[in-house]
Scaffold this active site. Structure first.
Site, PDB file in Angstrom:
ATOM      1  N   ASP A   1      75.331  -9.918-101.790  1.00  0.00           N
ATOM      2  CA  ASP A   1      75.143 -10.984-100.738  1.00  0.00           C
ATOM      3  C   ASP A   1      76.290 -11.785-101.022  1.00  0.00           C
ATOM      4  O   ASP A   1      76.830 -12.337 -99.976  1.00  0.00           O
ATOM      5  CB  ASP A   1      73.768 -11.587-100.821  1.00  0.00           C
ATOM      6  CG  ASP A   1      72.875 -11.141 -99.676  1.00  0.00           C
ATOM      7  OD1 ASP A   1      72.821  -9.714 -99.688  1.00  0.00           O
ATOM      8  OD2 ASP A   1      71.954 -11.585 -99.454  1.00  0.00           O
TER       9      ASP A   1
ATOM     10  N   ASP B   1      71.806  -6.764-106.016  1.00  0.00           N
ATOM     11  CA  ASP B   1      71.064  -7.274-104.770  1.00  0.00           C
ATOM     12  C   ASP B   1      71.740  -8.767-104.552  1.00  0.00           C
ATOM     13  O   ASP B   1      72.291  -8.981-103.310  1.00  0.00           O
ATOM     14  CB  ASP B   1      69.525  -7.508-104.925  1.00  0.00           C
ATOM     15  CG  ASP B   1      69.066  -7.901-103.493  1.00  0.00           C
ATOM     16  OD1 ASP B   1      69.712  -8.078-102.438  1.00  0.00           O
ATOM     17  OD2 ASP B   1      67.868  -8.013-103.698  1.00  0.00           O
TER      18      ASP B   1
ATOM     19  N   LYS C   1      74.035  -8.581-118.024  1.00  0.00           N
ATOM     20  CA  LYS C   1      73.668  -9.824-118.931  1.00  0.00           C
ATOM     21  C   LYS C   1      73.061  -9.418-119.971  1.00  0.00           C
ATOM     22  O   LYS C   1      72.062  -9.867-120.503  1.00  0.00           O
ATOM     23  CB  LYS C   1      72.606 -10.517-117.909  1.00  0.00           C
ATOM     24  CG  LYS C   1      72.201 -11.991-118.819  1.00  0.00           C
ATOM     25  CD  LYS C   1      73.120 -13.157-118.065  1.00  0.00           C
ATOM     26  CE  LYS C   1      72.712 -14.245-118.867  1.00  0.00           C
ATOM     27  NZ  LYS C   1      73.821 -15.594-118.775  1.00  0.00           N
TER      28      LYS C   1
ATOM     29  N   TYR D   1      62.655  -3.001-109.573  1.00  0.00           N
ATOM     30  CA  TYR D   1      62.495  -2.774-108.106  1.00  0.00           C
ATOM     31  C   TYR D   1      61.413  -1.443-108.374  1.00  0.00           C
ATOM     32  O   TYR D   1      60.929  -1.171-107.233  1.00  0.00           O
ATOM     33  CB  TYR D   1      63.601  -2.580-107.265  1.00  0.00           C
ATOM     34  CG  TYR D   1      64.531  -3.600-106.928  1.00  0.00           C
ATOM     35  CD1 TYR D   1      65.187  -4.079-107.820  1.00  0.00           C
ATOM     36  CD2 TYR D   1      64.303  -3.749-105.542  1.00  0.00           C
ATOM     37  CE1 TYR D   1      65.919  -5.267-107.397  1.00  0.00           C
ATOM     38  CE2 TYR D   1      65.226  -5.117-105.287  1.00  0.00           C
ATOM     39  CZ  TYR D   1      65.868  -5.618-106.104  1.00  0.00           C
ATOM     40  OH  TYR D   1      66.586  -6.779-105.672  1.00  0.00           O
TER      41      TYR D   1
ATOM     42  N   ASP E   1      76.581 -14.187-114.379  1.00  0.00           N
ATOM     43  CA  ASP E   1      76.937 -15.531-113.917  1.00  0.00           C
ATOM     44  C   ASP E   1      78.460 -15.488-113.833  1.00  0.00           C
ATOM     45  O   ASP E   1      78.594 -16.217-112.823  1.00  0.00           O
ATOM     46  CB  ASP E   1      76.209 -16.496-115.013  1.00  0.00           C
ATOM     47  CG  ASP E   1      76.045 -16.125-116.304  1.00  0.00           C
ATOM     48  OD1 ASP E   1      76.456 -15.149-116.785  1.00  0.00           O
ATOM     49  OD2 ASP E   1      75.667 -16.861-117.145  1.00  0.00           O
TER      50      ASP E   1
HETATM   51 MG    MG Z   1      69.772  -8.352-100.277  1.00  0.00          MG
END
Ligand code: MG
Ligand code: NAI
Length: 363
Positions: free
Chosen positions: A254, A250, A193, A142, A226
């Protein structure tokens, strides 16, 4: 004795001002009994404001917002395909700008299945889905580090660099340990990861191990991102606190929102835990232009974000009355959610005003 909590309100676009309005009514009703004193000031920053004035969020606005203890945001953004808003002018210009400028380095997202709320996970109940994600909020993919070579040609090359600093990882991981320490299970899982991201992942992993030695009472674990997605669906009960870098955070938050009942319930905080600038609290959902202005929006996610605002800002500021008020708001939300049993949170048929009143009645 603490002076009053100063809250900057950015209602934003679409349903933003409606759900924030409902939440502020809850605050007005909840504050006196807890001795919580607050002042609020409204700011117009939004896509609508940008289209009207050409201003997104200027440096003078940031300077003004710094004077507050917390920012309470509804949602910003217009119609997804509006060409005047292309290129993420609102997302980058308001949301990311606030996170970076105010050094809100923690994105806190509770994943709690409230009573009466339906989860898509068959056979899972409130006792199985009760964890919290601590997402790093200022680094990783980001930072905007990257570029193009030969853009627009068949030989186009682009890259986007993952940035991990020891400083950024450590302050986030330390926050997560401090949080885990206060919880009943005292369990913290690092999600990354490391088998593929052998540089950034290695910095995070070693930092995690170093900080862990300061918290012998916290049990630790590590999952690849994962595998984490699989566990969140198959056995979410393994999680108590998750700490995760920005991009993976992020995505998994969700997923977390989805297993806990969806956007109608998901709350979040962008925290500056050091209190050097205000933290910002907002529902996870957007401005929902499709249902704006029709008293259809569910304000539960926003009211729960208000509870988070009061508890977290109260803690940062040492304002116990705000913490108590936040606990009352949180409890009132939990008392109302059973009334949604068998209904969709987004299409409950109750309406914004009615749901706000239901929470007030449960205080
Ligand atoms: Mg989002
Ligand atoms: P959205 O979350 O606004 O809406 C998705 C769907 O969920 C829509 O059908 C909407 O009606 C429904 N919905 C959302 N919140 C609801 C609520 N409280 N009660 C009942 N139904 C609800 O996401 P979408 O449509 O992708 O984005 C719309 C705008 O919001 C865009 O401009 C987007 O950029 C912006 N946005 C802003 C965010 C923020 O301010 N943090 C986050 C996500 C999107």
């Amino acid at each position: 004795m603490s002076d009053s909590l100063k809250i900057a309100i950015i209602g934003g676009d679409g349903i933003g001002p409606e759900v924030v309005g409902a939440a502020m009514n809850v605050l007005e009703a909840a504050a006196p009994a807890s001795g919580c004193k607050y002042e609020s000031t409204e700011f117009p920053f939004s896509a609508t404001h940008f289209l009207e004035t050409g201003h997104v969020l200027e440096d003078v606005d940031i300077a003004e917002l710094r004077k507050f203890d917390a920012i309470f945001l509804g949602a910003v953004g217009g119609l997804p395909n509006d060409p005047r808003l292309a290129g993420g002018v609102i997302e980058k210009g308001i949301l990311l700008k606030l996170r970076f400028e105010l050094d809100q380095y923690i994105n806190l997202r509770p994943v709690t299945l409230y009573p009466g709320i339906e989860t898509p996970l068959a056979g899972k109940t409130s006792k199985d889905i009760d964890f919290i994600c601590v997402r790093e909020n200022t680094e990783d993919l980001y930072c905007g580090v990257g570029g193009f070579v030969r853009k627009g040609t068949p030989q186009e090359v682009s890259n986007q660099t993952m940035v991990a600093t020891r400083f950024g990882a450590e302050r986030c991981i330390r926050y997560a340990f401090e949080l885990a320490k206060t919880r009943q299970r005292k369990q913290l899982t690092l999600v990354h990861k490391t088998n593929v991201l052998t540089f950034a992942g290695d910095t995070w992993f070693r930092t995690f191990q170093d900080v862990a030695s300061d918290y012998p009472e916290v049990t630790t674990d590590y999952h690849h991102v994962d595998a984490c997605c699989m566990y969140m669906v198959a056995k979410p009960e393994v999680y108590d606190v998750i700490v995760v870098p920005n991009m993976f955070g992020d995505i998994i938050t969700d997923l977390g929102a989805a297993i806990a009942g969806g956007m109608g319930i998901a709350s979040s905080g962008n925290l500056n835990p050091d209190g050097t600038a205000p933290s910002m609290f907002e529902p996870v959902h957007g401005s929902a232009p499709d249902i704006a202005g029709q008293n259809l929006a569910n304000p539960i996610a926003t009211i729960d974000s208000l509870g988070l605002l009061l508890r977290e800002t109260g803690r940062i500021k040492g304002d116990q009355a705000a913490v108590t008020c936040g606990e009352r708001v949180g409890a009132a939300v939990k008392a109302v959610t059973p009334k949604f049993a068998g209904k969709s949170l987004d299409r409950s048929g109750y309406g914004t005003d009615k749901i706000g009143q239901m929470v007030i009645d449960s205080l």
